[in-house]
Design a protein around this motif. Sequence first.
Motif, short mmCIF file in Angstrom:
data_model
loop_
_atom_site.label_atom_id
_atom_site.label_comp_id
_atom_site.label_asym_id
_atom_site.label_seq_id
_atom_site.Cartn_x
_atom_site.Cartn_y
_atom_site.Cartn_z
N SER A 243 0.82 -1.19 0.01
CA SER A 243 -0.06 -0.25 -0.10
C SER A 243 0.78 1.03 -0.08
O SER A 243 0.22 2.37 -0.26
CB SER A 243 -0.99 0.03 1.30
N ALA A 244 2.14 1.15 0.43
CA ALA A 244 2.93 2.23 0.36
C ALA A 244 3.71 2.73 -1.02
O ALA A 244 4.62 3.51 -1.08
CB ALA A 244 4.06 2.21 1.41
N ILE A 245 3.39 1.72 -2.15
CA ILE A 245 3.89 1.85 -3.40
C ILE A 245 2.96 2.67 -4.01
O ILE A 245 1.87 2.27 -4.49
CB ILE A 245 4.44 0.57 -3.83
N ASP A 246 3.46 3.62 -4.86
CA ASP A 246 2.86 4.55 -5.79
C ASP A 246 3.64 4.72 -7.12
O ASP A 246 4.85 4.55 -6.87
CB ASP A 246 2.25 6.06 -5.51
N PHE A 247 3.02 4.64 -8.23
CA PHE A 247 3.58 4.87 -9.47
C PHE A 247 3.53 6.38 -9.87
O PHE A 247 2.40 6.87 -9.93
CB PHE A 247 3.02 3.64 -10.62
N GLU A 248 4.67 7.04 -9.96
CA GLU A 248 4.54 8.42 -10.38
C GLU A 248 5.17 8.45 -11.73
O GLU A 248 6.13 7.96 -12.05
CB GLU A 248 5.52 9.27 -9.26
N ALA A 249 4.37 9.32 -12.41
CA ALA A 249 5.01 9.56 -13.92
C ALA A 249 6.26 10.22 -13.52
O ALA A 249 6.46 11.15 -12.87
CB ALA A 249 4.07 10.23 -14.64
N ILE A 250 7.38 10.05 -14.70
CA ILE A 250 8.53 10.77 -14.52
C ILE A 250 8.36 11.80 -16.03
O ILE A 250 7.89 11.46 -17.03
CB ILE A 250 9.84 10.03 -15.05
N HIS A 251 8.10 13.06 -15.40
CA HIS A 251 7.90 14.15 -16.48
C HIS A 251 9.00 14.46 -17.33
O HIS A 251 10.22 14.02 -17.14
CB HIS A 251 7.46 15.41 -15.86
N ARG A 252 8.77 15.44 -18.31
CA ARG A 252 9.97 15.90 -19.35
C ARG A 252 9.82 17.36 -19.40
O ARG A 252 9.22 17.98 -19.28
CB ARG A 252 9.49 15.25 -20.87
N ILE A 253 11.09 17.59 -19.57
CA ILE A 253 11.52 19.01 -19.84
C ILE A 253 12.36 19.30 -20.81
O ILE A 253 13.40 18.48 -21.04
CB ILE A 253 12.12 19.71 -18.62
N ILE A 254 11.91 19.85 -21.85
CA ILE A 254 12.64 20.38 -23.17
C ILE A 254 13.31 21.66 -23.12
O ILE A 254 12.48 22.52 -22.92
CB ILE A 254 11.83 20.07 -24.50
N PHE A 255 14.56 21.61 -22.96
CA PHE A 255 15.41 22.93 -22.87
C PHE A 255 15.79 23.51 -24.28
O PHE A 255 15.85 22.66 -25.08
CB PHE A 255 16.60 22.74 -22.00
N ASN A 256 16.04 24.72 -24.29
CA ASN A 256 16.66 25.38 -25.37
C ASN A 256 15.86 24.92 -26.76
O ASN A 256 16.67 24.64 -27.71
CB ASN A 256 18.36 24.91 -25.70
N THR A 257 14.72 25.42 -26.52
CA THR A 257 13.75 24.83 -27.85
C THR A 257 12.93 26.02 -28.15
O THR A 257 12.48 27.02 -27.47
CB THR A 257 13.00 23.61 -27.87
N ASP A 258 12.41 26.09 -29.40
CA ASP A 258 11.36 27.13 -29.59
C ASP A 258 9.85 26.53 -29.26
O ASP A 258 9.32 25.69 -29.65
CB ASP A 258 10.89 27.17 -31.20
N THR A 259 9.31 27.05 -28.15
CA THR A 259 8.38 26.32 -27.43
C THR A 259 7.00 26.55 -28.45
O THR A 259 6.17 25.50 -28.18
CB THR A 259 8.03 27.16 -26.03
N ALA A 260 6.77 27.44 -29.03
CA ALA A 260 5.53 27.80 -29.81
C ALA A 260 5.45 26.45 -30.75
O ALA A 260 4.66 25.86 -31.02
CB ALA A 260 5.43 29.04 -30.51
N ASP A 261 6.84 26.36 -31.52
CA ASP A 261 6.73 25.19 -32.48
C ASP A 261 6.61 23.84 -31.83
O ASP A 261 5.96 23.18 -32.48
CB ASP A 261 8.21 25.31 -33.28
N PHE A 262 7.32 23.75 -30.70
CA PHE A 262 7.06 22.47 -30.07
C PHE A 262 5.66 22.19 -29.65
O PHE A 262 5.08 20.98 -29.98
CB PHE A 262 7.81 22.40 -28.73
N ILE A 263 4.87 23.30 -29.05
CA ILE A 263 3.46 22.83 -28.69
C ILE A 263 2.86 22.66 -29.84
O ILE A 263 1.75 21.53 -29.79
CB ILE A 263 2.97 23.96 -28.03
N GLY B 74 7.56 22.17 -20.48
CA GLY B 74 7.38 20.87 -19.45
C GLY B 74 6.25 20.04 -19.85
O GLY B 74 5.06 20.78 -20.24
N LEU B 75 6.40 18.84 -19.86
CA LEU B 75 5.40 18.04 -20.17
C LEU B 75 4.97 17.11 -18.78
O LEU B 75 5.93 16.55 -18.38
CB LEU B 75 5.68 16.99 -21.21
N ILE B 76 3.84 17.34 -18.22
CA ILE B 76 3.41 16.24 -17.16
C ILE B 76 2.58 15.35 -17.60
O ILE B 76 1.33 15.47 -17.98
CB ILE B 76 2.59 17.41 -16.17
N LEU B 77 3.06 14.19 -17.24
CA LEU B 77 2.47 13.00 -17.66
C LEU B 77 1.57 12.10 -16.74
O LEU B 77 1.71 12.46 -15.48
CB LEU B 77 3.62 11.91 -18.11
N PRO B 78 0.40 11.53 -17.28
CA PRO B 78 -0.04 10.91 -15.94
C PRO B 78 0.44 9.53 -15.52
O PRO B 78 1.29 8.77 -16.22
CB PRO B 78 -1.49 10.37 -17.07
#
Length: 405
Positions: free
Chosen positions: A266-286, A361-365
Amino acid sequence: MKKHIFTPADILLPKLPSKDMEAWAVIACDQFSSEKDYWKRVQKLVGDRPSTLEMIIPEAYLEEVEQKTETQKIRDTMREYISSDVLETIENSFIYVERTLPDGRIRKGIVGAVDLEEYDFTGAASAIRASEGTALDRLPPRVAVRRVAPLELPHIITFIDDKEKTVIEPLSDMGNLPTLYDFALMECGGAIKGKKVTGEYAQKIVDALNMLHEKSDMLMIMGDGNHSLAAAKVYWDEIKQKLSDSERENHPARRALVEVNNVYDSAIDFEAIHRIIFNTDTADFITEFTNAMPKGDDYSIKWITATDSGEICIAAECIGDLYALMQDFVDEFTERSGGTIDYIHGDDTTKKLAKQEGAVGLILPAMDKSEFFETVTKRGVFPRKSFSVGHARDKRYYLECRKIV
């Protein structure tokens, strides 16, 4: 059936005053990889006391250090700790571990040695399997350390599928097990207690695991530390070619020290590992990311930049397929247009880092634990860095050691 997949081992523990145990145990090297302030605080707390910090390379510094030099320092520190009697041997034992997490829950596990001949990280059928894809370019530094290191110290966790709780949980009712350590962990990591398990109690663990193995060819799945176990496997496959059959059977490098947990704890949870993309054109990425994902209501991924945020609803057969769709896009985009990827534990840390200019930043389920064994059985490995066991500070701390030469 193999009877030696997970066995007791000669485990080394520090002979230190209780006040120094906090400095000895350091969190897994792949944590806080973008937060050097964390590791600076750790270094300040450790000072000149014996510590597992001196036997690892935190990934926060992996690109800055000269790896050959650091590897030699690790080897020399290990030799010093062995020769100066910093460590003592707990012979032919399991260690029953109760880890009190920062939120107060207690995660139960057993530390012992797995047979690397029974482990595969490529997706092939085996008794011990990887749960995530292995980034092969991350193995060489770990293999290099293992080639020269007289000791291993694991942050590896493997899972068993024990819904009836027959293997680990019965140990919690055995009050006569000798306590080996009991102390608070640094940096708000909670606390940890370890008890020695030998003789008939150890045999009961082996027998219960054999019963589980009769139900399925797959006994264990990697929960954490996949790259560390993969490095141990690569090194073993490398040296065993020079050994006779009898030498292969008994060589200490054939085995690796791990902690086994029950996925139904009961003390084990699965947490998503999120992504950060650095040094990018954010508008193009999205824009490209939104257009590339198949539309549907099965899952969603949240995105964050310095100036905006949003959510993309995506169709996928299972959460492993969702992670694969996301990772394939991120890899292709960064290779084509530049930028770097980091893998982040925790929503708050991801949001903080995504506020930097040129970052997304991408926050995953997160994955439901009931899907874990079933997904690996049906689909094979998840993409690399798909999930984490709990929050960053829930991760395993380096503590126990074992001789591998």
